[in-house]
Motif scaffolding. Sequence first.
Motif, PDB file in Angstrom:
ATOM      1  N   ILE A  12       0.868  -1.183   0.000  1.00 11.97           N
ATOM      2  CA  ILE A  12       0.000   0.000   0.000  1.00 11.97           C
ATOM      3  C   ILE A  12       0.901   1.228   0.000  1.00 11.97           C
ATOM      4  O   ILE A  12       1.892   1.275   0.713  1.00 11.97           O
ATOM      5  CB  ILE A  12      -0.951  -0.038   1.220  1.00 11.97           C
ATOM      6  CG1 ILE A  12      -2.018   1.052   1.149  1.00 11.97           C
ATOM      7  CG2 ILE A  12      -0.236   0.036   2.556  1.00 11.97           C
ATOM      8  CD1 ILE A  12      -3.334   0.557   0.659  1.00 11.97           C
ATOM      9  N   ILE A  65      -9.152   3.467   7.896  1.00 14.82           N
ATOM     10  CA  ILE A  65      -8.982   2.157   7.266  1.00 14.82           C
ATOM     11  C   ILE A  65     -10.070   1.244   7.799  1.00 14.82           C
ATOM     12  O   ILE A  65     -10.310   1.180   9.007  1.00 14.82           O
ATOM     13  CB  ILE A  65      -7.588   1.587   7.572  1.00 14.82           C
ATOM     14  CG1 ILE A  65      -6.507   2.548   7.055  1.00 14.82           C
ATOM     15  CG2 ILE A  65      -7.421   0.201   6.945  1.00 14.82           C
ATOM     16  CD1 ILE A  65      -5.101   2.213   7.528  1.00 14.82           C
ATOM     17  N   ASP A 100     -11.075  -3.382   4.158  1.00 20.88           N
ATOM     18  CA  ASP A 100      -9.899  -3.068   3.327  1.00 20.88           C
ATOM     19  C   ASP A 100      -8.820  -4.141   3.488  1.00 20.88           C
ATOM     20  O   ASP A 100      -7.922  -4.272   2.653  1.00 20.88           O
ATOM     21  CB  ASP A 100      -9.296  -1.711   3.728  1.00 20.88           C
ATOM     22  CG  ASP A 100     -10.200  -0.524   3.382  1.00 20.88           C
ATOM     23  OD1 ASP A 100     -11.044  -0.664   2.478  1.00 20.88           O
ATOM     24  OD2 ASP A 100     -10.049   0.529   4.027  1.00 20.88           O
ATOM     25  N   LEU A 101      -8.900  -4.878   4.602  1.00 19.02           N
ATOM     26  CA  LEU A 101      -7.873  -5.901   4.846  1.00 19.02           C
ATOM     27  C   LEU A 101      -8.046  -7.120   3.933  1.00 19.02           C
ATOM     28  O   LEU A 101      -7.085  -7.849   3.700  1.00 19.02           O
ATOM     29  CB  LEU A 101      -7.893  -6.344   6.318  1.00 19.02           C
ATOM     30  CG  LEU A 101      -7.544  -5.257   7.346  1.00 19.02           C
ATOM     31  CD1 LEU A 101      -7.613  -5.826   8.753  1.00 19.02           C
ATOM     32  CD2 LEU A 101      -6.160  -4.660   7.082  1.00 19.02           C
ATOM     33  N   TYR A 108      -6.050  -6.203   0.967  1.00 14.37           N
ATOM     34  CA  TYR A 108      -4.687  -5.971   1.460  1.00 14.37           C
ATOM     35  C   TYR A 108      -3.978  -7.296   1.717  1.00 14.37           C
ATOM     36  O   TYR A 108      -2.798  -7.454   1.451  1.00 14.37           O
ATOM     37  CB  TYR A 108      -4.757  -5.146   2.751  1.00 14.37           C
ATOM     38  CG  TYR A 108      -3.428  -4.889   3.425  1.00 14.37           C
ATOM     39  CD1 TYR A 108      -2.551  -3.930   2.931  1.00 14.37           C
ATOM     40  CD2 TYR A 108      -3.056  -5.604   4.564  1.00 14.37           C
ATOM     41  CE1 TYR A 108      -1.341  -3.687   3.559  1.00 14.37           C
ATOM     42  CE2 TYR A 108      -1.849  -5.371   5.196  1.00 14.37           C
ATOM     43  CZ  TYR A 108      -0.989  -4.416   4.687  1.00 14.37           C
ATOM     44  OH  TYR A 108       0.208  -4.187   5.314  1.00 14.37           O
ATOM     45  N   TYR A 148      -2.270   0.183   8.018  1.00 14.33           N
ATOM     46  CA  TYR A 148      -2.735  -1.127   7.527  1.00 14.33           C
ATOM     47  C   TYR A 148      -2.038  -2.257   8.289  1.00 14.33           C
ATOM     48  O   TYR A 148      -2.676  -3.234   8.691  1.00 14.33           O
ATOM     49  CB  TYR A 148      -2.463  -1.274   6.017  1.00 14.33           C
ATOM     50  CG  TYR A 148      -3.565  -0.724   5.141  1.00 14.33           C
ATOM     51  CD1 TYR A 148      -3.656   0.646   4.890  1.00 14.33           C
ATOM     52  CD2 TYR A 148      -4.518  -1.551   4.563  1.00 14.33           C
ATOM     53  CE1 TYR A 148      -4.660   1.166   4.083  1.00 14.33           C
ATOM     54  CE2 TYR A 148      -5.530  -1.036   3.754  1.00 14.33           C
ATOM     55  CZ  TYR A 148      -5.594   0.311   3.509  1.00 14.33           C
ATOM     56  OH  TYR A 148      -6.599   0.808   2.726  1.00 14.33           O
ATOM     57  N   ASP A 201      -3.779  -5.176  10.368  1.00 18.76           N
ATOM     58  CA  ASP A 201      -3.556  -6.548   9.891  1.00 18.76           C
ATOM     59  C   ASP A 201      -3.022  -7.431  11.012  1.00 18.76           C
ATOM     60  O   ASP A 201      -3.430  -8.580  11.165  1.00 18.76           O
ATOM     61  CB  ASP A 201      -2.570  -6.503   8.713  1.00 18.76           C
ATOM     62  CG  ASP A 201      -2.295  -7.883   8.139  1.00 18.76           C
ATOM     63  OD1 ASP A 201      -3.251  -8.676   8.019  1.00 18.76           O
ATOM     64  OD2 ASP A 201      -1.121  -8.176   7.818  1.00 18.76           O
TER      65      ASP A 201
END
Length: 338
Positions: free
Chosen positions: A12, A37, A41-42, A45, A323, A327
């Motif tokens: 990213i 976030i 979105d993960l 990702y 992120y 995560d």
Amino acid sequence: MQGTVLYGPHDIRVDELPTPAILEPTDAVISLSASCICGSDLWPYRGIQPIPQPVPMGHEYCGIVEEVGSEVRSVRRGQFVIGSFFASDNTCPHCLAGYQTSCQHRQYVVGAQAPYLRVPLADGTLVPTRDVPGKELTPSFLALSDVMGTGWFAADAANVKPGGTVVVVGDGAVGLLGVLSAKQMGAERIIAMSRHDARQALAREFGATDIVVERGDAGVERIRELTRGVGADSVLECVGTQEAMTQAIEATRPGGSIGYVGVPHGVTLDGANLFYRHVRLLGGPAPVRRYLPDLIDRVFRGTIDPGKVFDLVLPLGQVAEGYRAMDERRAIKTLLQP
Ligand SMILES: [Zn+2]
């Protein structure tokens, strides 16, 4: 302007992107007070949801209207507005029925992890506040754009009623705000499934009465114990995996309801099992637009403070760390300052 782009799994970056402009007469361009976030979105990702090409990221937003197209009537320059991740006209049959995320003219809003954003169908999508709120309220208004509205839909779809018993599967931001929503709707007992200390603490602060750390069959067994073998009236499924959905179905009492808002990944349902269990299922992308006026009012009155889910605040330039932190479950939710 500088905006966030996902190139591939765990890649990213902040890139130079064109500054959004009015393309259709029904558009608005807003300058974002903050962005963030999303748990969803993960999925791209992590590479679980593959992307064909680099994509601008971000679909949660609130901010000040900079410019509107010639046909926009209900919002004007200088107003503070909140919208949701699907633009909707708010006039078609599905919108009028309260399912704006199934609008006949819906358009996905992307590119909100940036300083500026183009919002299509501005009249139907954006809800202006009565005046520009103080900065201390920005995180809570930003949360309304997706996670709070989604938690609320989960509770509403699960038919949470005053005095009811509720189970929340998932301790991400949506699950935690599902707890808050169930509390607002008058649930008496709220059982949050979480094995993470900080999230358990926030769940309790939002109104959880019990915490279950077990998962799978053991988790279901624990809920049966807590409900004297009956199961819960309402279950909120806020993850999107097979394990979470199975737990939700098995934790629900006959005649109970499940609101499912975790984006399903590899989830299949057994028709015969559902048939004999007597459970109701309602889910999907939350029609956040339906709830915005009420939720905005609750934030202004200080009844809810959903901005508490943001436990990491970073400048947009450090989005990659934002992120990573989510995560690795070091952060519940990252707020980005454009
Ligand atoms: Zn519509």
